[in-house]
Every structure is written in C-alpha cells, then in structure tokens.
Design an enzyme around this catalytic site. Sequence first.
Site, PDB file in Angstrom:
ATOM      1  N   SER A  76       0.814  -1.220   0.000  1.00  0.00           N
ATOM      2  CA  SER A  76       0.000   0.000   0.000  1.00  0.00           C
ATOM      3  C   SER A  76       0.850   1.274   0.000  1.00  0.00           C
ATOM      4  O   SER A  76       1.494   1.585  -0.991  1.00  0.00           O
ATOM      5  CB  SER A  76      -0.972  -0.018   1.180  1.00  0.00           C
ATOM      6  OG  SER A  76      -1.929  -1.036   1.008  1.00  0.00           O
ATOM      7  N   ASP A 133      10.166   6.181  -9.952  1.00  0.00           N
ATOM      8  CA  ASP A 133       9.758   6.905 -11.158  1.00  0.00           C
ATOM      9  C   ASP A 133      10.518   8.212 -11.333  1.00  0.00           C
ATOM     10  O   ASP A 133      10.876   8.579 -12.457  1.00  0.00           O
ATOM     11  CB  ASP A 133       8.251   7.177 -11.122  1.00  0.00           C
ATOM     12  CG  ASP A 133       7.425   5.925 -11.377  1.00  0.00           C
ATOM     13  OD1 ASP A 133       8.000   4.938 -11.877  1.00  0.00           O
ATOM     14  OD2 ASP A 133       6.220   5.925 -11.064  1.00  0.00           O
ATOM     15  N   LYS A 146      -0.661  -4.458  -3.274  1.00  0.00           N
ATOM     16  CA  LYS A 146      -1.972  -3.955  -2.816  1.00  0.00           C
ATOM     17  C   LYS A 146      -2.156  -2.547  -3.356  1.00  0.00           C
ATOM     18  O   LYS A 146      -1.619  -1.581  -2.818  1.00  0.00           O
ATOM     19  CB  LYS A 146      -2.023  -3.969  -1.289  1.00  0.00           C
ATOM     20  CG  LYS A 146      -3.240  -3.261  -0.677  1.00  0.00           C
ATOM     21  CD  LYS A 146      -4.545  -3.971  -0.979  1.00  0.00           C
ATOM     22  CE  LYS A 146      -5.659  -3.472  -0.068  1.00  0.00           C
ATOM     23  NZ  LYS A 146      -5.999  -2.048  -0.240  1.00  0.00           N
TER      24      LYS A 146
END
Length: 701
Positions: free
Chosen positions: A471, A482, A496
């Site tokens: 999560s 990124d 998740k």
Amino acid sequence: MKQRFFWLSYLFAALLIAATTALATPAPVPLAELFPTPTQTKAAIVINKVLERYHYRKVSLDPTFAATLLDRYLKALDPSRTFFLARDIERFQNGARQLDESLRRGELDIAFDVFRVYRTRVEERVNHALKLLAGRFDFSAAETFTFESDTTPWARDPAALDERWRKRVKHDYLSLRLADKADAEIRDRLSKRYEGLVRRVHQFKGDDVFQTFMNAYTETIEPHTSYMSPSTSENFDISMKLSLEGIGAVLRSDNEYTVVQSTVPGGPARDSGQVRTGDQILGVAQGLNGPMEDVVGWRLEDVVDKIRGPKGSVVRLQIQPKASGSSKPVREIALVRNEIKLEDQAAKSYVVEDLANAQGVKIGVIEIPAFYRDFEAEGRGTNDFRSTTRDVRRLINDLVMRGIDGLLIDLRSNGGGSLAEATSLTGLFIDTGPVVQVKDAFGKVELEADRDPGVAYTGPLAVLVDRESASASEIFAAAIQDYGRGLIVGEPTFGKGTVQTLIDLNRYVPGEQSDLGRLRLTMAEFFRISGGSTQLRGVEPDIRFPSADYISEHGERALDNALPWTQIDPAGFKKVADLRFDALARRSAERIAQDAGFKMLTERSRLVREVEAQKRVSLREAERRAEDQRRNQRFKADQERFLRARGLKPVDEEADPVDEEALEKQREVIARIEAEEAARILADGIVLQRTQTGPRAVMRD
C-alpha cells in the site's frame, strides 16, 4: 477523508483481535431458525445496488457470475471438499439456475438450503471421525495423505468420503504423534477438535449464514470487498475505540487453519520475534497455566474471540511455523496483550559503518514500520501531532549531523497506512510534484502531489522493500523509482493497489428501522505517476535479492480474483536522474554469493516454497520423522554457520530458560542482513560516483 479510508483499510483486520472482552459461548441454533428474514432480503437488494453502482470493478449479475458465486460459497463452507457429496452439489446447482434473478429480488433460499445440508453433513462426518479415532492406525503402511483443495472432485458416495476421512484422521493423529504427544492426549485433543467443529456449526445464526453468503458474493467481484453483519459491525466499533489493544496480528482463515497474515508494528506479536507471516495457530490458552485449546477447524471469528482479551493479560499460542511443514517443530509462545501505541510504530535510525571497500563511507538507515499519523491530535488542532514524515525529517537531520554519505529507507514488512504520509514523505526527497494517481469507480483520476517546496535530503538514496511492503510503502517506493531519485532494492512488493471505504447500508434506505449492516467497498485504485498500477505486480526492485526467486503465490498475487494490473496515462512529472545500476547489481551478486547470511535467507525461502508446493505427505511415521529432521537440520545448519561467522554463539530458542538478551541480539543480526547489503550497494554507488563526472553519474545527476 480519503486518507482516513486508506488508514481504515489497513487497520481493519488487525482491529478484529483488539477488543478487551471475550464473547459468551452462544447456544445451539435450531434448524427452524435458519431461513432468510425480511431484513436480510432488504440488505441483499441494497448490496446489489451499491456494488453495481459504486464498486471499482464493473460486473454484471448474470448466470455465469451466479454460478461462480455458488462455487465460492461452497468453497467457503467446504474448502477441502470433505463434507458435501457430488449429489448435494448437483442438487444445489439445479436449485440455483435462476440465482441471478433471485439475488436481484433479494431471495436467499438457496444460501440457507446449502447451509442446512452442510450442517447435516458435518454431523455425519464428525460421527464417522470419532469412530475412526477409537480404532488403531498402522503407521508403518506405505500410504500418503493428499491435501484436498477446491480442485478435488466431490466424493461420489459416502464410501469415498469415508476413505478421505480415514486418511485425514490418520494424518491428524500422526501430526500430533510427531510432535511427541501421548496417544491418550492425541485422542482427547482430536475428539475435542472434531466435536468442536459440530458445536460451532450448530452456533451459526441466520446472520452468520447471510454474512458468509454475501461475502462469497463480494469476493466473486474481488477479494477486498466484504459485508459486515450488524453484530460484526458492532464488534468493529468496539474495537475502534480500544486503541488496538491485543496481540497486534492480522489473521486470516486458510482451509481449517488460522494463519498469521501479518503483524502490527509495536504489537506484542511482532515484538516477540516469534510470530511470523504464514505461521499457523493450532491452539490458544489463557494465562500462564490455562489449558491449551485446539483451534484447528474453528471459524476465524471464534479464534479471534479466544486470542483477544484485556491489556496486561497473557495469552499462549501454539504455533506451527510456516517453514517447518506439517509436523515439527510446533512452538508454544506466551504474549502479554497490550495497547499498540503510536510511538511503538515510530521510525528509528542507525548508522552502518566499516563497509568493505567503501573507503570510509557511512550510510544512515531509517526503519519505517508503518505510515502513521495521529489523526486524533490533528483533529484537536494540535500543531505538533506525531507523523511518519515529521519523525523521518528529524531523523534525517540527526543522521546528517553524524556525517552520513548516503541514506537507506527500510520499508520491509511495512504494510502501509496513511496516504497523506506516503505523499508527504516522498516530498522530503523531491522539490514538488505528483506522487500517486487515484482513479475512482467512475473513471475520475485525482492526483496526490507534494506541494511543499524544498527537500529535506538531497544526497544518495536507496529504498529497501520486501514481499510484505504494501500500500503506502508501494506508493512511496514507486514514486522514488519513477523520479529516479533513488535505487529500489530487495524483493517485489505485496501488490496492494486498491482503496476501500466503509459504507453504512442504512443510508440507502431512509427510515429503515432494522440494522442492515455495512459494506467494505473497493472504490478506487492507485496508479504510479508513470501510469502503471501498483496493483498485483507491486513494485519491482532495481536490484533483486536472491530470496525473490522463491516467491511464488504471495501477497495480492495469492488472492483469488484479485484486480488485474493495468495502466492509465502518466502524470506530468520530471525525472531528477537516470540511474545506472548494472555495475552495482553485479557487485552485489558477487558479494551475496559468498555471504553466509544470504545463503541462510535463501535456503529459508527455498524451504518455505518447498513446503507450500507440497500436495501430499507420507503417512508412514518413520518416513515423516526423517523428512522433518532433514528440514529442521537444513533450517538450523545455515543459521548456525552464519551466526558463528559473525562471532555469535547460536541461541537455542527452545531452551528453558532461554537467554532473552542473546536471543534478541541474534534476531537483530539476522534482521539486518539485507539492510547491510543494501547499505553496501548504496556505498558502492557513492564510491563510483566520486570517480565519475558528467550527467550520467551512478546515483544522481
């Protein structure tokens, strides 16, 4: 409100074991009461409408869906296919030909019909098992026991089912015999186990049947949506007020076993170092001297009732470690129930020095066990409320003052928490910009972004993750990856990537006097700023540790009917660097190949996968004992070799008494094997960067 929903979904399962009073033993429910009520009919109709309109995955209630729902309901009741007969299934399927139309009208007759038959079949099977238990078993015969599953054909007649139960009872008996239990104790314990199964099935009320069926319905859509009956909702509310008092473990049901899904940071279970993901709970006892009660075959809710209790009280658990297979070593541990406080979950730091070939490089490590935020203090208007980001900023300042050359963020076993904290923590390492995209059930995409200018730390950065990082951990790691802000090291994460909210069904029926219960609904999905979801695949590390090679079905990938990985358009963001890590990966692989600690961890992962893949076991005692001894020796040999290489004397965890101080040191050394290698990788990058110039430096522009 979104961040509260995110936090709520993280805490939901853990709170189920947090209440301070055990429920009274319910009385048997007459069969005449096991029929649907008008309130349940209303609730079913409302659930249909809410799911069709608001669930993230759009589904159609058609005959194909209804057939899958029936299969899932049968699996919920009889996962190992040891109660129903093939003729029962044929009758259920014939009776459910119009199940989709019936559900639209809230008609639930098939659900209760199936359960009444199930109750009868359980009685029949247990009576047969008790007769078998009164006889004798030949443990020298060359037989095997197959772990039945939902792919096993249904038994064609009672004789076929009798044979399955003969081997099952023999297996149960042998498992306890291998754990050095006396014959009299084994017969007594298994008798109580089987009789308890009948007793608990007889205690199912209509609301329990309805909840089981509706959860089969919601799980046919995806695994994180679930229905809570009024009594379950009340229990949840009690738990929410108790500040997580309990042992701090998230439990799930796996066939007839209660399994530890995860442990909560700061809770007695994790702090003990003796409760791990995948462990099975075989028995529960109260206090230091209370009798151990066998809980195999119990409903999850009933096991929870036994485990929970007032703060300061003792509960003893009989644990079957995940890596040990189906017999030895069964371990008994005592835990003191306690309140899990925010400070127990707080981030902590230390410095790794004297790294080989690192030319004096010092790496600061910050361990973050959860993404926490004191919402109550924040709601009161307290300016200095506790949060992950605030604690990490302080720790960074302290580490910089100590002269670190690089920073490692350790997110292993971090199951998530506050979305706001994942966003603000990312902001400590980037100036401003998007962190995660959230797409709702209507296709609307919102951007969670760091809007606070400034960076708390500009130096070389790495993030350590494992299969339990989920999560909010995945959101942070994905954003760092990124942006090219740091290296991601370790194992692929949990996967998740969905968001749940809790809905009171009565809000859709104004004036309704009966309590219809609540629905935990998946209403959105997280997407990386690069466009891909964190759902299912999780975050793939830039440099993988070898234990990742032995991850098979784990995390979201192990859940039935999980939402698939998908992608949307990328958000507008600017990478801060194009990282190169091939040289670092090669150096790490060379070190790991010679490292006794990683050999131990890899062997553990291989052993766990071997156990998970096992479909059948021998019922010949000598063969089973030899296999158990082989596994146990494999498990211990590598650990002892590693500890002695570190100058530590291995601690016998089963000794009485055990050297707790030495055992804690041993656990710490083992826990830091991966963190120290991640620190070495980061140090390698720093050393290489010092020898290079230009825009394509190893760690940063």
